[in-house]
Design a protein around this motif. Structure first.
Motif, PDB file in Angstrom:
ATOM      1  N   GLN A  97      59.079  73.265  86.062  1.00 44.11           N
ATOM      2  CA  GLN A  97      59.169  73.986  84.788  1.00 44.11           C
ATOM      3  C   GLN A  97      60.515  73.739  84.104  1.00 44.11           C
ATOM      4  O   GLN A  97      60.608  73.673  82.885  1.00 44.11           O
ATOM      5  CB  GLN A  97      58.945  75.488  85.001  1.00 44.11           C
ATOM      6  N   VAL A  98      61.573  73.608  84.914  1.00 49.10           N
ATOM      7  CA  VAL A  98      62.897  73.323  84.344  1.00 49.10           C
ATOM      8  C   VAL A  98      62.903  71.945  83.717  1.00 49.10           C
ATOM      9  O   VAL A  98      63.420  71.739  82.602  1.00 49.10           O
ATOM     10  CB  VAL A  98      63.984  73.427  85.437  1.00 49.10           C
ATOM     11  N   ARG A  99      62.320  70.964  84.411  1.00 50.44           N
ATOM     12  CA  ARG A  99      62.256  69.606  83.872  1.00 50.44           C
ATOM     13  C   ARG A  99      61.428  69.558  82.594  1.00 50.44           C
ATOM     14  O   ARG A  99      61.734  68.822  81.663  1.00 50.44           O
ATOM     15  CB  ARG A  99      61.677  68.653  84.929  1.00 50.44           C
ATOM     16  N   ARG A 100      60.370  70.351  82.555  1.00 52.46           N
ATOM     17  CA  ARG A 100      59.513  70.383  81.356  1.00 52.46           C
ATOM     18  C   ARG A 100      60.281  70.878  80.142  1.00 52.46           C
ATOM     19  O   ARG A 100      60.108  70.398  79.021  1.00 52.46           O
ATOM     20  CB  ARG A 100      58.307  71.287  81.630  1.00 52.46           C
ATOM     21  N   LYS A 101      61.173  71.838  80.357  1.00 55.13           N
ATOM     22  CA  LYS A 101      61.983  72.373  79.258  1.00 55.13           C
ATOM     23  C   LYS A 101      63.048  71.384  78.794  1.00 55.13           C
ATOM     24  O   LYS A 101      63.552  71.503  77.664  1.00 55.13           O
ATOM     25  CB  LYS A 101      62.657  73.674  79.704  1.00 55.13           C
ATOM     26  N   MET A 102      63.399  70.413  79.640  1.00 50.02           N
ATOM     27  CA  MET A 102      64.444  69.460  79.284  1.00 50.02           C
ATOM     28  C   MET A 102      63.979  68.442  78.243  1.00 50.02           C
ATOM     29  O   MET A 102      64.795  67.780  77.614  1.00 50.02           O
ATOM     30  CB  MET A 102      64.918  68.720  80.542  1.00 50.02           C
ATOM     31  N   ILE A 103      62.673  68.315  78.056  1.00 52.28           N
ATOM     32  CA  ILE A 103      62.146  67.305  77.144  1.00 52.28           C
ATOM     33  C   ILE A 103      62.338  67.743  75.699  1.00 52.28           C
ATOM     34  O   ILE A 103      61.970  68.860  75.322  1.00 52.28           O
ATOM     35  CB  ILE A 103      60.654  67.045  77.435  1.00 52.28           C
ATOM     36  N   GLU A 104      62.937  66.883  74.891  1.00 55.97           N
ATOM     37  CA  GLU A 104      63.176  67.143  73.473  1.00 55.97           C
ATOM     38  C   GLU A 104      62.432  66.091  72.651  1.00 55.97           C
ATOM     39  O   GLU A 104      62.807  64.910  72.660  1.00 55.97           O
ATOM     40  CB  GLU A 104      64.674  67.090  73.161  1.00 55.97           C
ATOM     41  N   PRO A 105      61.388  66.479  71.930  1.00 59.32           N
ATOM     42  CA  PRO A 105      60.581  65.496  71.187  1.00 59.32           C
ATOM     43  C   PRO A 105      61.343  64.769  70.081  1.00 59.32           C
ATOM     44  O   PRO A 105      60.953  63.675  69.682  1.00 59.32           O
ATOM     45  CB  PRO A 105      59.447  66.351  70.603  1.00 59.32           C
ATOM     46  N   ASP A 106      62.416  65.361  69.564  1.00 61.20           N
ATOM     47  CA  ASP A 106      63.087  64.808  68.393  1.00 61.20           C
ATOM     48  C   ASP A 106      64.322  63.966  68.711  1.00 61.20           C
ATOM     49  O   ASP A 106      65.090  63.633  67.814  1.00 61.20           O
ATOM     50  CB  ASP A 106      63.495  65.950  67.448  1.00 61.20           C
ATOM     51  N   ILE A 107      64.551  63.620  69.971  1.00 62.85           N
ATOM     52  CA  ILE A 107      65.709  62.797  70.314  1.00 62.85           C
ATOM     53  C   ILE A 107      65.464  61.362  69.834  1.00 62.85           C
ATOM     54  O   ILE A 107      64.470  60.737  70.223  1.00 62.85           O
ATOM     55  CB  ILE A 107      65.973  62.799  71.825  1.00 62.85           C
ATOM     56  N   PRO A 108      66.351  60.798  69.019  1.00 61.35           N
ATOM     57  CA  PRO A 108      66.186  59.404  68.557  1.00 61.35           C
ATOM     58  C   PRO A 108      66.277  58.422  69.725  1.00 61.35           C
ATOM     59  O   PRO A 108      67.001  58.649  70.695  1.00 61.35           O
ATOM     60  CB  PRO A 108      67.347  59.215  67.574  1.00 61.35           C
ATOM     61  N   ASN A 109      65.523  57.348  69.619  1.00 58.45           N
ATOM     62  CA  ASN A 109      65.557  56.251  70.579  1.00 58.45           C
ATOM     63  C   ASN A 109      65.104  56.643  71.986  1.00 58.45           C
ATOM     64  O   ASN A 109      65.357  55.922  72.949  1.00 58.45           O
ATOM     65  CB  ASN A 109      66.972  55.641  70.678  1.00 58.45           C
ATOM     66  N   LEU A 110      64.491  57.796  72.112  1.00 56.28           N
ATOM     67  CA  LEU A 110      63.998  58.214  73.428  1.00 56.28           C
ATOM     68  C   LEU A 110      62.707  59.002  73.226  1.00 56.28           C
ATOM     69  O   LEU A 110      62.735  60.193  72.927  1.00 56.28           O
ATOM     70  CB  LEU A 110      65.038  59.065  74.163  1.00 56.28           C
ATOM     71  N   SER A 111      61.590  58.352  73.379  1.00 59.59           N
ATOM     72  CA  SER A 111      60.295  58.976  73.118  1.00 59.59           C
ATOM     73  C   SER A 111      59.942  60.000  74.185  1.00 59.59           C
ATOM     74  O   SER A 111      60.541  60.025  75.277  1.00 59.59           O
ATOM     75  CB  SER A 111      59.210  57.903  73.074  1.00 59.59           C
ATOM     76  N   VAL A 112      58.965  60.836  73.878  1.00 59.26           N
ATOM     77  CA  VAL A 112      58.478  61.828  74.839  1.00 59.26           C
ATOM     78  C   VAL A 112      57.919  61.139  76.078  1.00 59.26           C
ATOM     79  O   VAL A 112      58.112  61.596  77.216  1.00 59.26           O
ATOM     80  CB  VAL A 112      57.407  62.727  74.182  1.00 59.26           C
ATOM     81  N   THR A 113      57.226  60.016  75.852  1.00 61.93           N
ATOM     82  CA  THR A 113      56.654  59.275  76.981  1.00 61.93           C
ATOM     83  C   THR A 113      57.748  58.829  77.957  1.00 61.93           C
ATOM     84  O   THR A 113      57.603  58.960  79.175  1.00 61.93           O
ATOM     85  CB  THR A 113      55.887  58.052  76.468  1.00 61.93           C
ATOM     86  N   LYS A 114      58.848  58.297  77.406  1.00 68.61           N
ATOM     87  CA  LYS A 114      59.949  57.844  78.257  1.00 68.61           C
ATOM     88  C   LYS A 114      60.622  59.009  78.967  1.00 68.61           C
ATOM     89  O   LYS A 114      60.975  58.927  80.155  1.00 68.61           O
ATOM     90  CB  LYS A 114      60.972  57.075  77.407  1.00 68.61           C
ATOM     91  N   GLN A 115      60.809  60.119  78.252  1.00 65.98           N
ATOM     92  CA  GLN A 115      61.422  61.293  78.876  1.00 65.98           C
ATOM     93  C   GLN A 115      60.552  61.813  80.017  1.00 65.98           C
ATOM     94  O   GLN A 115      61.055  62.201  81.073  1.00 65.98           O
ATOM     95  CB  GLN A 115      61.633  62.389  77.833  1.00 65.98           C
ATOM     96  N   CYS A 116      59.236  61.850  79.801  1.00 61.49           N
ATOM     97  CA  CYS A 116      58.321  62.305  80.853  1.00 61.49           C
ATOM     98  C   CYS A 116      58.412  61.388  82.075  1.00 61.49           C
ATOM     99  O   CYS A 116      58.392  61.854  83.221  1.00 61.49           O
ATOM    100  CB  CYS A 116      56.893  62.343  80.327  1.00 61.49           C
TER     101      CYS A 116
END
Length: 384
Positions: A97-116
């Motif tokens: 759950q902590v890792r899930r909260k770390m994902i920011e959809p609006d970060i430039p040059n780093l997509s949600v897919t890559k963050q996941c």
């Protein structure tokens, strides 16, 4: 794929305040505001932890951060995360759950897919927003609660068989999840039947062979599940071991250490400090907030052995009496109704209800008589 909804701080504060009121269950709040129950738990905890900052005396204003600086920082962090596998390895050690909260959809040059991928979270689970408990599950939880009072040695397998014999098509996976949600653990002696918070100290059981013959010598504390018409709440109570008097209690829609500490502070303020406080090994009672409060008050800490409900048998008997004489006779709609109902029964239990272990006298009467015998000068300070 639809974009994950981003909630404004004002909305989070509103939901957290509603949760703090305790008028509605978490399931009801999740349905009303359209958010996941886990998020409400997190927002409520964040509100409680950050509330003290409002009253800081420094008078310093929060520094304003330029949005362009934030974007540049996010871009640099994104580039670093992509280039460095060490970040992913460290992040994977955190709770899901902590890792899930770390994902920011609006970060430039780093997509949600890559963050996941970096955080070892499937993209589908990041976007998934599950609903609260169904009416069927709430009905099963009520039946489990009633049966557990009759047969507290029933584990997941026995409870599943019992419900199947009653005509309910359930499997062990569902019953295990619901029993964990309710905080129910079977009482038979078996390793690891009660797990404390990771990294927190477990204290020994101090009551074995101890002769408890006076009030405020030993207090005991426990938490139970309260079924509502739509959802559930949690009730915590402190009892004097010798006289069986309930000294303080609290109702909450989340099972955290905060409302336990509130009840403890109230009991200490009204009746002074006991010699020993006995609890189970639950995470609320191994938390720093709880143990630190006991240490600062000079109270020795005692904890039940694993799987031994007899170590705290008097509170277990209190729950049984309360649920059959009060809780199961009502279908409360709101937290205020539940608090009013529990208060009425607790007053009856302390002041009027005859107790077989006390020669037919109510607990408050016995507590008052013994306190007067021990220390008449402090009668008004120690007796409510």
């Amino acid at each position: 794929m639809s974009k994950r909804k981003q909630h404004r701080p004002e909305f989070k504060a509103k939901v957290a305040l509603e949760a703090l009121k305790g008028e509605e269950t978490i399931s009801e709040l999740a349905s009303r505001f359209g958010v996941h129950p886990t998020m409400i738990h997190q927002w409520k905890r964040a509100l409680l932890e950050g509330a003290s900052g409002v009253f800081e005396r420094s008078g310093k204003k929060t520094p304003q951060i330029d949005e362009d600086q934030v974007k540049d920082l996010h871009a640099k962090i994104g580039e670093l995360a992509v280039a460095n596998d060490f970040l992913g390895q460290k992040a994977q050690a955190l709770d899901r759950q902590v890792r899930r909260k770390m994902i920011e959809p609006d970060i430039p040059n780093l997509s949600v897919t890559k963050q996941c991928a970096l955080l070892s979270i499937s993209r589908s689970s990041f976007y998934y927003e599950p609903k609260g408990e169904t009416d069927m599950n709430l009905d099963l939880m009520r039946k489990i609660d009633k049966q557990f009072l009759e047969t507290p040695f029933f584990g997941v397998r026995q409870m599943t068989w019992h419900l199947r014999n009653e005509g309910h098509a359930v499997n062990e996976k569902r019953i295990r999840r619901l029993m964990r949600l309710m905080g129910l653990m079977p009482i038979y002696q078996k390793p690891n039947t009660s797990k404390a918070a990771k990294g927190h100290k477990i204290f020994p059981y101090l009551l074995r062979g101890l002769h408890v013959d006076r009030p405020n010598q030993v207090w005991c504390y426990d938490i139970t599940y309260l079924p509502m018409r739509r959802g559930f709440l949690y009730l915590a109570a402190i009892m004097d071991w010798n006289t069986r008097k309930v000294l303080a209690w609290r109702i909450s829609n989340t099972m955290e250490a905060g409302f336990c500490v509130d009840a403890l502070n109230e009991a200490i303020h009204k009746f002074g400090s006991p010699d020993i406080m006995n609890t189970d090994q639950g995470s609320q009672f191994t938390s720093f907030a709880w143990t630190d409060c006991l240490r600062r008050s000079g109270i020795r800490i005692s904890m039940d052995g694993k799987g031994r409900f007899l170590d705290n048998i008097f509170v277990e008997r209190l729950w049984r009496s309360m649920k059959y004489e009060c809780v199961y006779l009502h279908a409360w709609e709101t937290g205020s109704q539940a608090k009013a109902g529990i208060k009425k029964w607790m007053d009856f239990y302390n002041q009027k209800r005859p107790h077989s272990a006390l020669g037919g006298k109510p607990p408050a009467t016995v507590y008052r008589q013994k306190i007067e015998t021990i220390n008449p000068d402090q009668q008004e300070q120690r007796v409510a």
